[in-house]
Design an enzyme around this catalytic site. Structure first.
Site, short mmCIF file in Angstrom:
data_model
loop_
_atom_site.label_atom_id
_atom_site.label_comp_id
_atom_site.label_asym_id
_atom_site.label_seq_id
_atom_site.Cartn_x
_atom_site.Cartn_y
_atom_site.Cartn_z
N GLU A 171 0.82 -1.20 0.00
CA GLU A 171 0.00 0.00 0.00
C GLU A 171 0.86 1.26 0.00
O GLU A 171 2.02 1.24 0.34
CB GLU A 171 -0.93 0.03 1.22
CG GLU A 171 -0.35 -0.48 2.52
CD GLU A 171 0.85 0.27 3.03
OE1 GLU A 171 0.85 1.52 2.94
OE2 GLU A 171 1.79 -0.36 3.54
N GLU A 314 4.44 -0.78 1.62
CA GLU A 314 4.59 -1.06 0.19
C GLU A 314 4.55 -2.54 -0.14
O GLU A 314 4.61 -2.92 -1.31
CB GLU A 314 5.91 -0.48 -0.37
CG GLU A 314 6.10 1.00 -0.18
CD GLU A 314 7.45 1.48 -0.71
OE1 GLU A 314 8.21 0.67 -1.31
OE2 GLU A 314 7.77 2.67 -0.50
#
Length: 350
Positions: A171, A314
């Site tokens: 994310e 991430e």
């Protein structure tokens, strides 16, 4: 979403038992490869295959903005979300490096970035341009939360159709540790002070402010912890909803998901509250520095594979853990048995 929830199968315990017995025929003392053997059994159980495969992996990074960023809860301004998406597309972020290392298919999905994104390389799936400020209004409507979950289900389907055998979900979204902390506090019943951490590097003064902002939001939104979709809509994030959707979509197709850090684990908790069956398809990659991560892991009875003091997000920590999954499957498919190698096995009676 409801169709996906109804399709999540029960893990295949018989396959796990067969692999457990087979492991003891390999040229090693029984149990000598420790958690790697347990990982092989888990992969067999969730895939239903005696010789499961996890390569090639797929990395899905969902990006979205949060209205609560206007409360000054992050060390970075909101425009960094779009700037980091551009960095993902250019291949310069940590997750790009680690995805290349493991030969992963990588997809970046805009599920709710506040601004318009220029250039190619981003999958456009914007439900809305960022959430509302949860201290004043619901983060999103129930319909928007459901649509964001569907974005994640569709992304999982694309990756699996492309041949991916394991999914890693990441994310990007400034202030998403604030939303995740609010979700976790409500879903776990823990006080905000125990679940809130420094996120992307705020100082101690801003940490206290962040806690107060979350407490105000929880008090204002009055979300019912027994209704996970309501909690998600009132306090969550579009990328968090999409991550939950990917977990559900992968589980419905018996594909393992390697869960990343704090935000990813909160999304996993949401997914498991929507469908407890989804838990059997999750493997947890690492333990984050965020204090709330331990609470989220305990809520899911999860023990992560790595502990490297990471707090980036991430999907980076999960990507670093992926080689362990690959090693577990290779151990099953490539190691010789005592019989095939002509090696005398251990005598349990001695």
């Amino acid at each position: 979403m409801h169709a996906t929830l109804s399709r999540i199968p029960v893990p295949d315990l018989a396959a796990g038992k067969r692999v457990e017995r087979y492991l003891d025929t390999l040229t090693k003392p029984p149990g000598s490869l420790g958690r790697l053997e347990a990982l092989a059994v888990q992969l067999a159980t969730l895939t239903g295959a005696d010789f499961p495969r996890v390569s090639p992996p797929g990395v899905l990074v969902f990006a979205a903005d949060h209205g609560v960023a206007e409360e000054g809860v992050s060390a970075f301004p909101q425009e960094v979300t779009a700037q980091m998406v551009a960095n993902f597309v250019a291949g310069g972020a940590a997750i790009n490096v680690f995805a290349r290392q493991i030969d992963a298919r990588l997809e970046v999905i805009d599920v709710g970035v506040a601004g318009e994104l220029d250039g190619q390389g981003v999958v456009p799936a914007k439900v809305r341009a960022g959430t509302g400020n949860m201290t004043r209004v619901d983060a999103m409507s129930l319909d928007e939360a459901t649509r964001a979950i569907e974005v994640g289900i569709q992304a999982a389907d694309r990756a699996i159709t492309a041949g991916c055998r394991c999914l890693i979900v990441g994310e990007m979204g400034i202030a998403n540790t604030t939303a995740s902390s609010a979700l976790l506090a409500v879903l776990s019943g823990e006080p905000v002070s125990r679940v809130v951490g420094l996120g992307t590097g705020i100082d101690a003064t801003r940490l206290v402010h962040k806690q107060r902002v979350i407490e105000r939001a929880i008090a204002a939104r009055q979300a019912d912890p027994s209704q996970p979709i309501e909690v998600l809509a009132r306090l969550g994030g579009l990328e968090i909803a999409a991550m939950a959707g990917t977990y559900l979509g992968a589980a419905s197709q018996r594909i393992p998901v390697l869960v990343d850090g704090f935000i990813a684990t909160v999304a996993a908790l949401v997914a498991c509250r929507l469908s407890p069956s989804a838990r059997g398809y999750m493997i947890f990659g690492h333990r984050s520095c965020e204090p709330g991560h331990d609470i989220a892991l305990r809520s899911l009875d999860a023990t992560p594979l790595l502990d490297l003091d990471l707090r980036l997000g991430e999907g980076s920590g999960a990507a670093l853990a992926f080689p362990l999954l690959d090693a577990a499957t290779r151990m099953l498919s490539e190691m010789a048995t005592f019989s095939s190698a002509g090696v005398a096995g251990s005598d349990a009676r001695s």
